[in-house]
Design an enzyme around this catalytic site. Sequence first.
Site, short mmCIF file in Angstrom:
data_model
loop_
_atom_site.label_atom_id
_atom_site.label_comp_id
_atom_site.label_asym_id
_atom_site.label_seq_id
_atom_site.Cartn_x
_atom_site.Cartn_y
_atom_site.Cartn_z
CD1 TRP A 149 44.80 42.67 31.43
CD2 TRP A 149 43.52 42.96 33.23
NE1 TRP A 149 45.17 43.85 32.01
CE2 TRP A 149 44.41 44.05 33.13
CE3 TRP A 149 42.62 42.93 34.29
CZ2 TRP A 149 44.41 45.10 34.04
CZ3 TRP A 149 42.63 43.98 35.21
CH2 TRP A 149 43.52 45.04 35.08
CG HIS A 150 40.63 40.59 36.50
ND1 HIS A 150 39.93 40.71 35.33
CD2 HIS A 150 40.32 41.68 37.25
CE1 HIS A 150 39.23 41.84 35.38
NE2 HIS A 150 39.46 42.44 36.52
N GLY A 151 44.23 37.59 36.30
CA GLY A 151 45.19 36.73 36.98
C GLY A 151 45.29 35.38 36.33
CG PHE A 202 44.19 41.83 39.36
CD1 PHE A 202 44.44 40.55 39.83
CD2 PHE A 202 43.07 42.48 39.82
CE1 PHE A 202 43.57 39.95 40.73
CE2 PHE A 202 42.19 41.89 40.71
CZ PHE A 202 42.45 40.62 41.17
#
Lengths: 373, 544
Positions: free
Chosen positions: B395-397, B544
């Site tokens: 989800w962060h990247g 993000f």
Amino acid sequence: MVLSKKIYIVFWIIVWLVVFDCCINILFPYPVDTEILPNAFQEYFEYGRSVEGKIKRKLPSIERQDATQAKGGWLDTNRLKCIPIEGADSGKLITIYGMSHANAFAQAMIKIASYRIRNITTGGAPPNWSYAAFQMDHKLVHSDVAVLSVMTIGVADMLGTSGMTAFFEHPYTYTFPHYEISDNGLTMEMPPFYTRDGFISCFRDPVKLKRYTQWLSQNDAFYSEFLFKQGLTDYSVIVRALKRVYFTTFVYSKTEKIYTIEKGFNESCNEVNVLKRIIHEFAQTARTNNIVPFIYIVNNQLCNDDMYQLLKPQLEADKTPFLSTHIICPPSNPAVYGSDGHFTIEKDHELALAAIKIISGMDSVAPKQIIFE
Amino acid sequence: MLFNSLTFFIFLSIVLTAYWLLPLRRQNILLLVASYAFYAFWDIRFLFLITLTSVIDYTAALIIYQGKVARRERLISSGWLVVTCFLFVVIPYSKVSINGLFTAGVWSILFSNVFGWKIFFTVVSVTLLCNLLYPLVLKIPDTQRRRLLLVSTIVVKLGLLGFFKYYNFFMDNLYNLIAVTGFNPAVMRLNIILPVAISFYIFHTMSYTIDVYNNKMVPTTSFVDFTLFVVFFPLLAAGPIVRASQLLPVLSSQRTFRSEQFMRGLHLILLGLFKKVAIADGLAGTITHVFQSTGHLSWTDTVVGTLCFCIQIYCDFSGYSDIARGISKLFGIDIMLIFNLPYFSRSPTEFWTRWHISLSSWLRDYLYIPLGGNRKGRIRTYVNLMLTMFLGGLWHGAAWNFVLWGVYHGAILCIYRFIDETRHVTNRVESFIGGLGKGILFFILTCYGWLLFRAHSMSAILKLTTNLFTGFGDFTINVAKPMPAALLGIPLLIIYEIFTYRFKSDKFYQRLSPSLQGFLYASIILVLVLGLRNAPAQFIYFNF
């Protein structure tokens, strides 16, 4: 929370801020005696003082010629004539023009002692200072090789006309001309003074100083009355800190149009084109005067090889020999830099050796491309 | 427009003044317009994506809950979609200038954006089609219709997220995988710009529809309120991912000005700016030197860089969250706590109840628990934990280091759970190292996690890890020193957090006498003023 408590809190915030301000001023006073070097804290809390305030405090020692910052940088023919020749006793004479990086490079060349070296450098010198120094100097002393140094973060400083406006936090007293491209090459606008005597006379005479600040407001993009002029705000640590913030924002608003680490150089801006023209004119003038031109390209920390990439086409077109630091000192490698952002002594030595290797391959002033890999 | 910029505070002052002069409905319209303007500062084109997700979830939730959408609401949402598509996608703002209007003419500029018109006609067609199909959808049996709408909205939104955020990542890895077999297919990489905040508003809206489907909340019929819930500017750029069940009722009801709440808002804004400007930005130079280094790094460099990043990411994100919460309070809206002294955690489980609480609770409620949580046996619990953390990392990247970071934390959670379940080992361990020891041990493990998170490539991770484990003894420091404001700010923050921990309340300062409160604020202001000199940087979580 009752209103009176909020008022009390605001009152106490102000009281404590005043107390902190006074305490810092008392605990870290800037030395009155200019012979004594300030410590890190004293220096830190002084950065925001007005340029006039800083200069006037140092004026007596500048007059006695013992203020380090006032010693160098004057584009004064009398001073240039007296620059000593160091390094080897005989052999080619190399004159190096530029900023502190160039000074370190020159010192390394002197130590190697393969050639005779003249070191005409000063802290933070932008390309227009170095070029002006060359233009004055080559008529006074004939060198076999002239090294013009340029660095990534110095290009934006071409917007200024003095080390006082471009380096507010740590002002240098020297001045330098402003260049513009014209049909005949480059036109030069000289500042009202460019010698130590002219500087002292200006800061001792309120009328001259006023005239100078008026000239700065018209010709120097980094000039700001709020930052330059001395006033009551100089007494407060907090206001001085805010002045630093203003300086950073103010200067960034000017320099971001020329160079940022994220975007690199804006090749359409005037200063970049002037720089390319300076590089070209420098090579031509040098060759006309039987001097080998040499460009020392300093790629500053975290700035990639932007400076090299910017100048490479021009240097190749002119067949001007050069040394770019990015091969020996990758801008992304912190180990090659000292704590002050300059290269380590070992790296400067390597750079000097590389330059000597290139220079030794130059047997005439004729255009010749030698690329150091 | 960053929270730490002067432009933002001018914008905020104008919006805030107008806000408290208006009645409720107009307050919401003002906030909606302000939020759209706030986002448009980054990239106006992607505002349409926000509108699209808003319209999809608004209508889908109403159909799921009440089986229909009133004609008026359908018209409003359809009209809004078409109008915003024209405004945000068709008009080429980069080419619009007053001079241009005179020289090139309005029409030639309007029709210059061919791609925009294609999207516009597609949107108009799909909107018409949806309205035409609407009576047919109503005929589908209730259970199937509810499920169909839920699945459709989730697929559309994950599709958008997948395309904008992960397309190139997956394609690159797919090609690398195919290349191993000897084939070299043509690379289909697209030049995709990641829309700011996409991960946040997609999760925002997903939770709304899922909650309505699960009958945990009643959907709103007010399109303005719902759209405002999606784009409310203090929370838009980097969260927190506030649940609709918490925020929508507040947005739909009357807000009254309370000086207590307003003062608390100012306190949070000041604290947030102090964390971000003085500390996080003051450490940025040191961190960049370490993590972008191509040359030799000593053991100390690596440790200092990692430790600095550990502090930076906390100050950057919790600073942002404090400012977001503070601004919300200025508008009379209370937002959940996002960071609750995470580095005081003594276990990974505790850490995830203290760090980025809105995301970790989202992942728990909408991923971990639906997967079965810890109800389906030990092995399945470990699998669920790993899967949740893997997706949390992703989800962060779209990069392997984020995946690795997620898996690393998943593994720590599993190991801790395993040890915790084996009581006799836990007791022995506990008696040996004690609570403080556990805290320090877990802090070190967390720090290594941040190294994985910050490193820009697998080779960098390998280099830094090797340095950590084999380079001990090389104590030279090559990296740049942190800025003085950061060096002054870190001890001040530590003292502040110790007091918060001891008093078990982040409002401990309210119990202090006015002179001590004045001392605290004056100290924060002084360090903040010194820190204003630091080069301003974008908030890390904006990526993000």
